[in-house]
Design a protein around this motif. Structure first.
Motif, PDB file in Angstrom:
ATOM      1  N   THR A  16      -3.355  13.508   4.625  1.00  0.00           N
ATOM      2  CA  THR A  16      -1.982  12.999   5.075  1.00  0.00           C
ATOM      3  C   THR A  16      -1.939  11.459   5.000  1.00  0.00           C
ATOM      4  OG1 THR A  16      -2.848  12.637   7.264  1.00  0.00           O
ATOM      5  CG2 THR A  16      -1.801  14.654   6.845  1.00  0.00           C
ATOM      6  N   ASN A  17      -0.913  10.728   5.028  1.00  0.00           N
ATOM      7  CA  ASN A  17      -0.918   9.378   4.813  1.00  0.00           C
ATOM      8  C   ASN A  17      -1.668   8.769   6.042  1.00  0.00           C
ATOM      9  OD1 ASN A  17       0.612   9.472   2.823  1.00  0.00           O
ATOM     10  ND2 ASN A  17       2.462   8.689   3.417  1.00  0.00           N
ATOM     11  N   ASP A  18      -1.660   9.302   7.247  1.00  0.00           N
ATOM     12  CA  ASP A  18      -2.252   8.757   8.417  1.00  0.00           C
ATOM     13  C   ASP A  18      -3.689   8.778   7.990  1.00  0.00           C
ATOM     14  OD1 ASP A  18       0.065   8.213   9.554  1.00  0.00           O
ATOM     15  OD2 ASP A  18      -0.060   9.743  10.775  1.00  0.00           O
ATOM     16  N   ARG A  19      -4.404   9.945   7.505  1.00  0.00           N
ATOM     17  CA  ARG A  19      -5.779  10.121   7.506  1.00  0.00           C
ATOM     18  C   ARG A  19      -6.047   9.115   6.229  1.00  0.00           C
ATOM     19  NH1 ARG A  19     -10.830  10.572   8.107  1.00  0.00           N
ATOM     20  NH2 ARG A  19     -11.926  11.806   6.558  1.00  0.00           N
ATOM     21  N   ALA A  20      -5.242   8.807   5.143  1.00  0.00           N
ATOM     22  CA  ALA A  20      -5.610   8.054   4.274  1.00  0.00           C
ATOM     23  C   ALA A  20      -5.870   6.600   4.652  1.00  0.00           C
ATOM     24  CB  ALA A  20      -4.366   8.339   3.200  1.00  0.00           C
ATOM     25  N   ARG A  21      -4.684   6.244   5.532  1.00  0.00           N
ATOM     26  CA  ARG A  21      -4.718   4.778   6.189  1.00  0.00           C
ATOM     27  C   ARG A  21      -6.050   4.815   7.079  1.00  0.00           C
ATOM     28  NH1 ARG A  21       0.508   6.078   7.902  1.00  0.00           N
ATOM     29  NH2 ARG A  21       2.007   5.388   6.159  1.00  0.00           N
ATOM     30  N   ALA A  22      -6.553   5.459   7.726  1.00  0.00           N
ATOM     31  CA  ALA A  22      -7.571   5.539   8.583  1.00  0.00           C
ATOM     32  C   ALA A  22      -8.889   5.434   7.534  1.00  0.00           C
ATOM     33  CB  ALA A  22      -7.878   6.750   9.265  1.00  0.00           C
ATOM     34  N   LEU A  23      -9.020   6.179   6.458  1.00  0.00           N
ATOM     35  CA  LEU A  23     -10.083   6.169   5.576  1.00  0.00           C
ATOM     36  C   LEU A  23      -9.797   4.577   4.874  1.00  0.00           C
ATOM     37  CD1 LEU A  23      -9.652   9.454   3.557  1.00  0.00           C
ATOM     38  CD2 LEU A  23     -11.669   8.737   4.834  1.00  0.00           C
ATOM     39  N   LEU A  24      -9.046   4.012   4.606  1.00  0.00           N
ATOM     40  CA  LEU A  24      -8.956   2.633   4.047  1.00  0.00           C
ATOM     41  C   LEU A  24      -9.387   1.706   5.173  1.00  0.00           C
ATOM     42  CD1 LEU A  24      -5.763   2.331   1.764  1.00  0.00           C
ATOM     43  CD2 LEU A  24      -8.195   2.918   1.031  1.00  0.00           C
ATOM     44  N   ASP A  25      -9.005   1.994   6.306  1.00  0.00           N
ATOM     45  CA  ASP A  25      -9.468   1.167   7.475  1.00  0.00           C
ATOM     46  C   ASP A  25     -11.020   1.052   7.579  1.00  0.00           C
ATOM     47  OD1 ASP A  25      -8.981  -0.507   9.676  1.00  0.00           O
ATOM     48  OD2 ASP A  25      -9.714   1.096  10.970  1.00  0.00           O
ATOM     49  N   GLN A  26     -11.546   2.445   7.210  1.00  0.00           N
ATOM     50  CA  GLN A  26     -12.910   2.488   7.479  1.00  0.00           C
ATOM     51  C   GLN A  26     -13.871   1.650   6.330  1.00  0.00           C
ATOM     52  OE1 GLN A  26     -13.390   6.950   7.247  1.00  0.00           O
ATOM     53  NE2 GLN A  26     -14.495   6.756   9.351  1.00  0.00           N
ATOM     54  N   VAL A  27     -13.162   1.370   5.387  1.00  0.00           N
ATOM     55  CA  VAL A  27     -13.946   0.765   4.220  1.00  0.00           C
ATOM     56  C   VAL A  27     -13.493  -0.680   4.082  1.00  0.00           C
ATOM     57  CG1 VAL A  27     -14.600   2.619   2.922  1.00  0.00           C
ATOM     58  CG2 VAL A  27     -12.348   1.458   2.292  1.00  0.00           C
ATOM     59  N   ALA A  28     -12.610  -1.144   5.144  1.00  0.00           N
ATOM     60  CA  ALA A  28     -12.057  -2.409   5.328  1.00  0.00           C
ATOM     61  C   ALA A  28     -10.897  -2.935   4.051  1.00  0.00           C
ATOM     62  CB  ALA A  28     -13.287  -3.524   5.262  1.00  0.00           C
ATOM     63  N   LEU A  29     -10.275  -2.049   3.574  1.00  0.00           N
ATOM     64  CA  LEU A  29      -8.953  -2.154   2.940  1.00  0.00           C
ATOM     65  C   LEU A  29      -7.721  -2.032   3.735  1.00  0.00           C
ATOM     66  CD1 LEU A  29     -10.027  -0.534  -0.477  1.00  0.00           C
ATOM     67  CD2 LEU A  29      -9.968  -2.834   0.026  1.00  0.00           C
ATOM     68  N   GLY A  30      -6.796  -2.883   3.659  1.00  0.00           N
ATOM     69  CA  GLY A  30      -5.663  -2.726   4.274  1.00  0.00           C
ATOM     70  C   GLY A  30      -4.907  -1.594   3.754  1.00  0.00           C
ATOM     71  N   VAL A  31      -3.765  -1.298   4.683  1.00  0.00           N
ATOM     72  CA  VAL A  31      -2.871   0.056   4.176  1.00  0.00           C
ATOM     73  C   VAL A  31      -1.982  -0.223   2.894  1.00  0.00           C
ATOM     74  CG1 VAL A  31      -2.808   0.948   6.645  1.00  0.00           C
ATOM     75  CG2 VAL A  31      -1.217  -0.854   5.867  1.00  0.00           C
ATOM     76  N   ASP A  32      -1.830  -1.719   2.785  1.00  0.00           N
ATOM     77  CA  ASP A  32      -0.964  -2.036   1.805  1.00  0.00           C
ATOM     78  C   ASP A  32      -1.621  -1.471   0.218  1.00  0.00           C
ATOM     79  OD1 ASP A  32      -2.752  -4.045   2.555  1.00  0.00           O
ATOM     80  OD2 ASP A  32      -2.171  -4.998   0.687  1.00  0.00           O
ATOM     81  N   PHE A  33      -2.882  -1.096   0.456  1.00  0.00           N
ATOM     82  CA  PHE A  33      -3.499  -0.587  -0.833  1.00  0.00           C
ATOM     83  C   PHE A  33      -3.082   0.693  -1.192  1.00  0.00           C
ATOM     84  CE2 PHE A  33      -6.103  -4.318  -0.395  1.00  0.00           C
ATOM     85  CZ  PHE A  33      -6.785  -4.696  -1.470  1.00  0.00           C
TER      86      PHE A  33
END
Lengths: 257, 220
Positions: free
Chosen positions: B113-130
């Motif tokens: 899901t998009n929410d899970r994808a955002r959480a994964l990016l957050d874990q690796v210190a990348l913003g959701v805009d990525f």
């Protein structure tokens, strides 16, 4: 109906055109004069031999056995040609023979099974020739591209495998690219047919005195046959090669360097 | 013999290669499925070769590799795929597929899901805009973090990291090391030739040289 016949005199006159190419090569110092001459002479000898052999095979009074022997020889020779043109492809000859056999079986099965052509030597040999000949180019293209993709994109393929994807899933984008590369030239030439160029079979039939509309019908059947045979042969070679690139437990068969 | 079922990985008499030079020779080693274990050694020591055995991207020529007491060579093809999802892997050079970052994350989980994808990016210190950016156009450090997020998308209990920061700038290295420190519920086996990085990150350091284990790090 007027049949076009070329006697020895006509043949000799047409060779003047080879002379033109030779002179141009010499004047321009292209360094291909020897190759040109060899190619022209070799084509003449090969075709005369083939013509004499074909006369035996396509004679309606001869048994079809000669036709099948001809087909087998053609498929074996094509397999050997694939090996020669794509030396980096593992088991290229075997894969070529399997893919040409499959494409010949499918296309001949449809055309003769549904009575599009009568199953005579005169029909089987040229149609099988076109099937195998066209498949050969596409098969070599597909095989070489598949191997190249597997080498060049190994890191990406292994990254997908490491995510738990199956070998088929990990290689799918690369296989798709390889098959597209092999199929696109035929699709493009099919689109341009009649507008940009007149295909060989149709031109030959018209020159031989066949009504152009009848020639077109034959040509359309031949074009569909070519598309079908290319799709079949490239699919078979892709299947065989992919099996060889990976182990059953989803690893690449060759170890990374 | 120790109880190999209680360990993460156990390598028993593992050999790889040998013609002309063995990549791994007579390796007996236990690697825990918790904390950060660093595999340290010079180029050609056999670190990457060892790591690939753990993900079953390669098999040993002799000996066996056990995970939770099961010999990896005896697993069915489907079990190998399940194993790879439990034991993820990040490579030295980031390998992103054509498409967006979200497309890349969905290679690991097509129902992500998009929410899970955002959480994964957050874990690796990348913003959701990525998420919608072209993965191929990102910097090496950003691509490597996308690869790490993609690996984490399978919810692995252990991640094999093959010198993931070797070709990155200091800022990207710091970002990835911070991710490792943050994700303490994930075990790591971290290959590096950088002893300082091993000191910063690892609970245990295993040293390899010439395809052999010269220090199993049991004393640390």
């Amino acid at each position: 109906m007027t049949h076009v016949q070329i006697g020895l005199g006509g043949l000799a006159i047409s060779s003047v055109l080879v002379g033109v190419a030779l002179v141009l090569s010499l004047v321009r110092q292209l360094g291909v004069a020897r190759d040109l001459l060899t190619a022209a002479l070799r084509a003449l000898v090969q075709l005369l031999v083939v013509g004499a052999a074909l006369a035996l095979v396509v004679d309606d009074n001869d048994p079809l056995l000669y036709t099948w022997i001809w087909l087998v020889a053609m498929v074996l020779f094509a397999g050997w040609t694939v090996k020669r043109r794509a030396p980096e492809v593992p088991n290229a000859a075997l894969l070529g023979v399997l893919s040409f056999t499959a494409s010949a079986a499918v296309t001949l099965g449809v055309l003769f099974g549904f009575g599009v052509f009568d199953p005579t030597g005169r029909a089987i040999v040229p149609i099988a020739g076109m099937t195998v000949g066209n498949s050969m180019t596409a098969t070599v293209l597909a095989a070489r591209r598949i191997v190249r993709e597997s080498v060049e994109h190994r890191p990406l393929i292994e990254a997908r495998l490491a995510l738990g994807l199956s070998a088929d899933e990990a290689f799918a984008p690369h296989l798709r690219e390889a098959l597209r590369t092999a199929l696109i030239p035929s699709i493009e030439s099919t689109k341009a047919v009649g507008i940009v160029f007149l295909p060989g079979a149709m031109t030959g039939l018209i020159l031989a005195g066949v009504d152009p509309v009848d020639a077109v019908r034959v040509q359309v059947a031949v074009m569909y046959l070519v598309l079908g045979s290319i799709a079949t042969s490239t699919s078979v070679v892709a299947l065989g090669l992919t099996r060889g690139l990976f182990t059953s437990d989803h690893r690449m068969a060759t170890r990374s360097s | 013999m120790q109880d190999i079922a209680s360990e993460g990985f156990v390598l028993a008499g593992v050999e790889v290669g040998g013609d002309p030079v063995a990549r791994l020779s007579g390796v007996d080693l236990s690697l825990p499925a918790h904390g950060v274990t660093a595999l340290v050694g010079r180029s050609g020591a056999g670190k990457s070769t060892l790591l690939r055995l753990l993900n079953r991207l390669d098999g040993p020529d002799r000996g066996a590799v056990y995970w939770r007491g099961r010999d990896l060579s005896t697993l069915s093809p489907d079990d190998i795929r399940r194993h790879r999802r439990r034991v993820g892997m990040v490579f030295q050079r980031p390998a992103v597929s054509p498409g967006s970052v979200l497309d890349n994350l969905r290679i690991a989980d097509r129902h992500l899901t998009n929410d899970r994808a955002r959480a994964l990016l957050d874990q690796v210190a990348l913003g959701v805009d990525f998420l919608d950016r072209d993965a191929s156009a990102l910097s090496g450090g950003e691509q490597q973090r996308v690869c790490l997020a993609r690996t984490l998308a399978t919810n692995p209990e252990l991640v094999l990291a093959d010198e993931p920061t070797a070709s990155l700038d200091p800022e990207a290295v710091a970002a990835i090391e911070a991710t490792v420190r943050r994700l303490r519920d994930v075990a790591w086996i971290w290959v590096t030739h950088d002893a300082e990085q091993a000191g910063r990150l690892a609970d245990r350091v295993v040293r390899l040289e010439g395809g052999r284990v010269i220090d199993a790090g049991n004393g640390q």
